[in-house]
Scaffold this active site. Structure first.
Site: not given
Ligand SMILES: Cc1ncc(COP(=O)(O)O)c(C=O)c1O
Length: 394
Positions: A135, A220, A249
């Site tokens: 994702f 990532d 995040k």
């Protein structure tokens, strides 16, 4: 009191199945609803509230910066972004940074950077190999990068330039590599796709393959970075270094911020090739600096390792009691629990009833991403609520 949930259904596009809970306050690992009921938060804003809710160092940094300077254009130098850049680069293996506003945007920028690298050094190669189950975000290009049909199907045709291959399979990456390949992009641990851990030698093998072919390795670390897995960055646990890394995040402990970090040799943007209006604004960078400094100065990564192991041991204990649990896996405070049946949603609701927020990862799996500052007392409390929730749906 307004009926906020009714108003939401009247005004909002229906993009998320919300949980019927309106949160009004947060402190540490706890949140409160509009009736004053308290919950232990093991969702953590989807792995965002690294220091928990409203941590004093973040609140103070925001308050102080908001009285001085909130936003300027990136044509001017501002001090908070330079301080954050220095701290990030001094504590990682990368040399240069670009700040944006979210994870998706950081990944878009990383792919743009890899394409520029391909244009400079690889005869115009532009394709990026990613993995099934990954994702990487919600823009069209990142939907094409994310190897999950549920995100891709509604938006076909997708942008070209991405090849999705099996995760944890180095041969699949080798087979997919062509003269058009400029990079491989991976999450060190697949988060949204299931908390899928890499095999022992997988990331090292990918690194060696990228070196052999002269292509870039993009990690990532949007979910795994900033201490989540028990080291500041997950790559540290695999003995490799990426050429490009993306963060978001947990970096701002709740304030939107994203970052692309790159080795000098991969840092090939020239003025005008990439940019952002809000990226790196003083307010977000002040929050990022306060968060990162606290994590570094307070050995939060050591704590995450210890508390994470304690939590996994506790979850394994529940597994011995309940035949519904088939697997517990994870790293640091990124943990999944899988079940023999599709009971995850019922468990989320039963935990909510018991005063614990948990994330439904898949119909048959839960994910735990609590703030990095939790201690064993909060873990014990969560385990007790989970135990009772499991018993209630047995
Ligand atoms: C690994 C990873 N990459 C990218 C993203 C997208 O980040 P954002 O929602 O901030 O755009 C996420 C979000 O869950 C993620 O987990």
């Amino acid at each position: 009191m307004s009926n906020w949930q009714e108003l939401e259904s009247k005004y909002f596009m229906h993009t998320v199945e919300r949980i019927p809970l309106t949160l009004v306050k947060g402190q540490g690992a706890r949140v409160w609803d509009e009736d004053g009921r308290e919950y232990l938060d093991f969702v953590g804003g989807w792995a965002v509230n690294s220091l928990g809710h409203c941590h004093p160092v973040v609140v103070e940094a925001l308050a102080e910066q908001s009285h001085k300077l909130i936003q300027t254009s990136n044509q001017f130098y501002t001090i908070p972004q330079i301080r954050l850049a220095e701290l990030l680069l001094q504590n990682s293996c990368l040399d240069k940074v670009f700040f944006g506003n979210s994870g998706t945007e950081a990944n878009e920028g990383a792919v743009k950077l890899a394409r520029r690298y391909g244009a400079h050094y690889l005869d115009g190669a532009y394709e990026v190999i990613t993995t099934l189950g990954s994702f990487h975000g919600r823009t069209l290009a990142m939907v094409a990068a994310s190897g999950q049909s549920k995100f891709q199907q509604p938006y076909i045709p997708l942008p070209v330039g991405f090849v999705n291959v099996e995760y944890n399979n180095i041969e699949a990456i080798k087979t997919a590599t062509t003269k058009q390949t400029c990079a491989v992009m991976l999450e060190p641990v697949q988060g949204e796709g299931g908390v899928n851990l890499p095999g022992a030698d997988y990331l090292a093998a990918v690194r060696a393959w990228c070196d052999q072919r002269g292509i870039l390795l993009i990690l990532d670390e949007i979910q795994t970075g900033i201490g989540r897995t028990g080291t500041l960055f997950a790559y540290e646990q695999c003995g490799i270094e990426p050429d490009i890394m993306t963060l978001a995040k947990g970096l701002g402990s709740g304030i939107p911020i994203g970052a692309i970090l790159a080795k000098d040799r991969a840092s090939v943007f020239v003025p005008g090739e990439h940019g952002s209006t809000f990226g790196g604004n003083p307010l977000a960078c002040a929050a990022g600096y306060a968060t990162l400094k606290f994590i570094l100065d307070s050995d939060i990564t050591g704590k995450v390792k210890r508390v994470g192991e304690y939590f996994i041991t506790g979850l394994q204990g529940l597994r011995e009691k309940s035949s519904l649990i088939t697997e517990v896996r994870g790293c640091g405070l990124l943990i999944a629990m899988e079940f023999s049946h599709d009971i995850a949603h019922s468990l989320v609701m039963a935990c909510l009833d018991g005063g614990l927020l948990v994330n439904c990862l898949k119909p048959n799996a839960l994910r735990f991403m609590p703030p990095l500052i939790i201690g064993s007392e909060e873990v014990d409390e969560a385990l007790g609520i989970l135990d009772r929730a499991l018993a209630s749906i047995n």
